[in-house]
Structure formats: structure tokens, C-alpha cells
Design a protein around this motif. Structure first.
Motif, mmCIF file in Angstrom:
data_model
loop_
_atom_site.group_PDB
_atom_site.id
_atom_site.type_symbol
_atom_site.label_atom_id
_atom_site.label_comp_id
_atom_site.label_asym_id
_atom_site.label_seq_id
_atom_site.Cartn_x
_atom_site.Cartn_y
_atom_site.Cartn_z
ATOM 1 N N UNK A 96 1.016 -1.405 -0.058
ATOM 2 C CA UNK A 96 0.022 -0.055 0.065
ATOM 3 C C UNK A 96 0.823 1.233 -0.150
ATOM 4 N N UNK A 97 2.135 1.402 0.783
ATOM 5 C CA UNK A 97 2.988 2.611 0.908
ATOM 6 C C UNK A 97 3.474 2.540 -0.795
ATOM 7 N N UNK A 98 3.920 1.295 -1.198
ATOM 8 C CA UNK A 98 4.215 1.482 -2.719
ATOM 9 C C UNK A 98 3.362 2.083 -3.615
ATOM 10 N N UNK A 99 1.991 1.759 -3.371
ATOM 11 C CA UNK A 99 0.951 2.382 -4.111
ATOM 12 C C UNK A 99 0.881 3.968 -3.963
ATOM 13 N N UNK A 100 0.976 4.278 -2.782
ATOM 14 C CA UNK A 100 0.529 5.449 -2.367
ATOM 15 C C UNK A 100 1.806 6.532 -3.105
ATOM 16 N N UNK A 101 2.813 6.034 -2.970
ATOM 17 C CA UNK A 101 3.999 6.719 -3.345
ATOM 18 C C UNK A 101 4.105 6.545 -5.053
ATOM 19 N N UNK A 102 3.579 5.963 -5.774
ATOM 20 C CA UNK A 102 3.506 5.503 -7.123
ATOM 21 C C UNK A 102 2.331 5.433 -7.901
ATOM 22 N N UNK A 103 1.324 6.777 -7.540
ATOM 23 C CA UNK A 103 -0.131 6.227 -7.982
ATOM 24 C C UNK A 103 -0.077 6.852 -9.146
ATOM 25 N N UNK A 161 -1.508 -5.606 -10.349
ATOM 26 C CA UNK A 161 -1.490 -6.774 -9.210
ATOM 27 C C UNK A 161 -0.175 -7.299 -9.194
ATOM 28 N N UNK A 162 0.478 -7.564 -10.293
ATOM 29 C CA UNK A 162 1.619 -8.110 -10.307
ATOM 30 C C UNK A 162 2.871 -7.106 -9.789
ATOM 31 N N UNK A 163 2.831 -5.771 -9.831
ATOM 32 C CA UNK A 163 3.583 -4.823 -9.456
ATOM 33 C C UNK A 163 3.245 -4.741 -7.769
ATOM 34 N N UNK A 164 2.268 -4.523 -7.369
ATOM 35 C CA UNK A 164 2.004 -4.852 -6.120
ATOM 36 C C UNK A 164 2.461 -5.977 -5.343
ATOM 37 N N UNK A 165 2.410 -7.205 -5.891
ATOM 38 C CA UNK A 165 2.727 -8.286 -5.259
ATOM 39 C C UNK A 165 4.194 -8.390 -5.226
ATOM 40 N N UNK A 166 4.852 -7.806 -6.048
ATOM 41 C CA UNK A 166 6.248 -7.823 -6.083
ATOM 42 C C UNK A 166 6.886 -6.917 -4.922
ATOM 43 N N UNK A 167 6.140 -5.613 -4.728
ATOM 44 C CA UNK A 167 6.432 -4.782 -3.874
ATOM 45 C C UNK A 167 6.101 -5.284 -2.309
ATOM 46 N N UNK A 168 5.096 -6.627 -2.097
ATOM 47 C CA UNK A 168 5.002 -7.212 -1.047
ATOM 48 C C UNK A 168 5.731 -8.621 -1.047
ATOM 49 N N UNK A 183 -7.344 -5.453 -4.545
ATOM 50 C CA UNK A 183 -6.126 -4.444 -4.750
ATOM 51 C C UNK A 183 -6.683 -3.353 -5.681
ATOM 52 N N UNK A 184 -7.400 -3.605 -6.706
ATOM 53 C CA UNK A 184 -8.065 -2.608 -7.605
ATOM 54 C C UNK A 184 -8.854 -1.622 -7.006
ATOM 55 N N UNK A 185 -9.882 -2.145 -6.266
ATOM 56 C CA UNK A 185 -10.535 -1.061 -5.473
ATOM 57 C C UNK A 185 -9.800 -0.269 -4.351
ATOM 58 N N UNK A 186 -9.014 -0.878 -3.757
ATOM 59 C CA UNK A 186 -7.933 -0.101 -2.812
ATOM 60 C C UNK A 186 -7.319 0.976 -3.553
ATOM 61 N N UNK A 187 -6.538 0.710 -4.667
ATOM 62 C CA UNK A 187 -6.010 1.742 -5.256
ATOM 63 C C UNK A 187 -6.630 2.725 -5.641
ATOM 64 N N UNK A 188 -8.025 2.450 -6.272
ATOM 65 C CA UNK A 188 -8.851 3.586 -6.727
ATOM 66 C C UNK A 188 -9.164 4.359 -5.725
ATOM 67 N N UNK A 189 -9.424 4.073 -4.334
ATOM 68 C CA UNK A 189 -9.588 4.830 -3.150
ATOM 69 C C UNK A 189 -8.584 5.691 -2.856
ATOM 70 N N UNK A 190 -7.389 4.987 -2.977
ATOM 71 C CA UNK A 190 -6.146 6.086 -2.820
ATOM 72 C C UNK A 190 -6.002 7.023 -4.019
ATOM 73 N N UNK A 191 -6.443 6.616 -4.959
ATOM 74 C CA UNK A 191 -6.130 7.540 -6.213
ATOM 75 C C UNK A 191 -7.480 8.754 -5.937
ATOM 76 N N UNK A 192 -8.559 8.485 -5.471
ATOM 77 C CA UNK A 192 -9.442 9.400 -5.241
ATOM 78 C C UNK A 192 -9.361 10.486 -4.349
ATOM 79 N N UNK A 193 -8.335 9.789 -3.041
ATOM 80 C CA UNK A 193 -8.251 10.526 -1.915
ATOM 81 C C UNK A 193 -7.161 11.649 -2.455
ATOM 82 N N UNK A 194 -6.071 11.152 -3.309
ATOM 83 C CA UNK A 194 -5.090 12.106 -3.867
ATOM 84 C C UNK A 194 -5.727 12.903 -4.597
ATOM 85 N N UNK A 195 -6.455 12.651 -5.549
ATOM 86 C CA UNK A 195 -7.340 13.526 -6.573
ATOM 87 C C UNK A 195 -7.797 14.545 -5.945
#
Length: 314
Positions: free
Chosen positions: A212-219, A225-232, A251-263
Motif C-alpha cells: 500500500x505504501x508503494x501504491x501511495x508513492x507511485x499513484x 496486481x503483479x507490481x503490488x505483489x512484487x512490492x509485497x 487490490x484494484x478497489x483499494x488503489x482506486x480509493x487511494x487515487x480518489x483521496x489524492x485527486x
């Protein structure tokens, strides 16, 4: 010299006192005592919700202050009539006054929030609105400045309000440096939501937290899923299973939530075109971001920006 007076009601929450460190560090950074901080209680002492008894100056013997900060309590209770009388009196002569967390209830009792926008801890926001219908309560805000009257959400949001006061007095560079000295992860704007997507997901394992930290830093990146799995350090199949089990979301829904918050933060706090916001936060295009906003917030990005511009700046 800017005088700051803290008012501690009986049963105050000790987090309010942590905000004094913001003004202490600001003094150190400017190299002179710009702020003079004094603490008051109705009878010269107050018991915190933790049982700590703090000796303070009697409020009746107060000196004039430029800014008054009124601490909140764990559960809002009717204040002593004498406290409300003195608060109403001293507020008139102050440059500004702030209610920290449920301190908003005390300001409301004194009539200081009538006809104004205000916030408080999300748990008590509905109660504040019911008790004081003449206030425009905005439950999902970190802090609000409506003219000379400021209010904040609960606990750590009090630090954000204190930093905003320093920025108002001494500029953004000093406020940022104070936040850095306090090892704060980020300085939140007043319009930011009280609810964090990262906190809501609340993963149990370090590996999912890492992803999740990787996702937040690289929105702005695709974040498959493959990229997030590699980070984990997990296989994609194992990652998807563990992620859903720990967060309750795909994972897709969570990433969308992070993107929405940042946007939303970019839209509320900047003048960037929506195409730029969409690109920087990882949406395919402006239309894709609009669809996500309608799903997540029930309004398009343009409406979020309009609301942010209508609200007086903090």
C-alpha cells in the motif's frame, strides 16, 4: 509578541497540550520568542480525562491574548456558567479564538459559532449540529477557519490547526519546518477529510502495508496486481488472496480509493487542470477520474473544486 492563551476545562483531553510544541519550535526557528504561551483554567487547576491534575493560571486573572485555544473533553458536557461568561468576555478582545476537537462545543455554548462554519471530531459532529442548529457543521474537515473563529477535528488534527496558525503568522516555510521537526508524516490542509484511506484499509501484515505504501508513492504508475505483489514479495495469486482477507477490498478497489483521496486533495488545494490531476493520480484520463468521483463521492470533480472555492480559505 503574539500571546497565546490555552483554556483547559475540567476533564480536558491532554492532546491539546501537545500543540504547544508547535509554538515552541516556531520560536526556536525564528530565533526569538515570537509566541508567549500561557495556560489557564477556571479555578487555577484542571483535571485531565487521564486523571492528571495541571496547575494553571486562574482564568479570572487572565491577561489579554491575541489567540485563545480552548481544549476539548472526551465527551462534551455542559460547561461551568462562569467559564462561558469569561470566554464570551475575552473572545471580544482577541484577534482569534479556536476550539480544539470538542472545544467547539464550548465555543458554541458561548455563542461564538452562531452563523459560522465549524467542525469537530467526526464522532460528535452530528451531536454538535443537533444541539446548535445555527452552526453550519462540516463533519469531514480537518480544521476550519471562519473569520477569527477556528475549529478542528479531533486529536492529531489539533496539530494541523496549530501549524496553520503558525503559517498564518510566520509563513509556510516556518510551518513546514516545524512539521518536519515534529516528525509529522504530512501537513494536512483544512479541507482534507478526517478519514484516511490508508487507515480505513488497516492491513494486518507488514507485507500488505508495504504494498500500500508503494501504491501511495507511485499513484501515477499503472500499479498492476503483479507490481503490488512484487512490492509485497508475494506471488500475484497469494497477494490477491491475502490482500482481500486483510483489507476487505480487492487490490484494484483499494488503489482506486487511494487515487480518489489524492485527486480530491489536489483539486481542493491547487489550480491544476483536471487533466493534470487525473494524470498525476493515475487515472487514464479526465473522464475515467470523473466516473470514479461519481462512484466514490457522488459528485464530479468540478463540483468538488467549486465547493472548495466557495469555502473561505483556512
Amino acid at each position: 509578541m503574539h500571546r497565546i492563551g490555552y483554556i483547559l476545562p475540567e476533564g480536558f483531553q491532554v492532546m491539546a497540550l501537545a500543540t504547544q510544541a508547535v509554538f515552541e519550535l516556531a520560536n526556536l526557528l525564528v530565533g526569538q520568542p515570537f509566541y508567549a504561551v500561557e495556560t489557564y483554567a477556571l479555578d487555577g487547576s484542571a483535571r485531565a480525562s487521564t486523571g492528571l491534575v495541571l496547575q494553571a493560571k486562574p482564568l479570572s486573572a487572565h491577561r489579554s491574548a491575541d489567540t485563545w485555544l480552548v481544549a476539548g473533553t472526551i465527551k462534551p458536557m455542559p460547561s461551568a456558567p462562569e467559564l462561558i461568561r469569561l470566554l464570551s468576555k475575552i473572545a471580544v478582545r482577541a484577534r482569534r479564538i479556536a476550539g480544539l476537537c470538542t472545544g467547539a462545543f464550548i465555543l458554541a455554548e458561548a455563542g461564538l459559532l452562531d452563523g459560522r462554519r465549524a467542525t469537530t471530531h467526526w464522532y460528535w459532529a452530528e451531536v454538535l449540529q443537533e444541539r446548535y442548529p445555527h452552526i453550519q457543521v462540516e463533519a469531514d474537515r480537518i480544521y476550519i477557519a471562519d473569520g477569527p473563529v477556528w475549529t478542528s477535528a479531533g486529536m492529531t488534527a489539533e496539530m494541523d490547526l496549530a501549524l496553520a496558525l503558525v503559517e498564518k503568522d510566520l509563513g509556510a516555510d516556518i510551518a513546514r519546518t516545524v512539521a518536519h521537526r515534529l516528525v509529522m508524516h504530512q501537513r494536512r490542509s483544512g479541507g482534507q477529510s478526517q478519514h484516511s484511506e490508508m487507515l480505513k484499509l488497516a492491513p494486518k501484515s507488514d507485507r500488505i502495508q508495504q504494498a500500500l505504501e508503494h501504491a501511495r508513492r507511485n499513484l501515477a504508475q499503472p500499479l498492476s496486481v503483479e507490481a503490488l505483489a512484487e512490492a509485497a514479495s508475494l506471488s500475484p495469486r497469494q497477494f490477491s488472496r491475502v490482500f482481500t482477507a486483510e483489507t476487505g477490498q480487492s487490490p484494484a478497489k483499494a488503489v482506486e480509493g487511494l487515487r480518489l483521496e489524492a485527486a480530491r486533495l489536489m483539486i481542493e488545494g491547487s489550480r491544476h487542470p483536471l487533466e493534470v490531476v487525473a494524470r498525476e493520480t493515475g487515472f487514464r484520463d479526465r473522464r475515467h477520474m470523473r466516473e470514479a468521483f461519481l462512484r466514490g463521492f457522488g459528485m464530479p470533480p468540478q463540483a468538488v473544486r467549486r465547493e472548495a472555492r466557495i469555502a473561505p480559505p483556512a
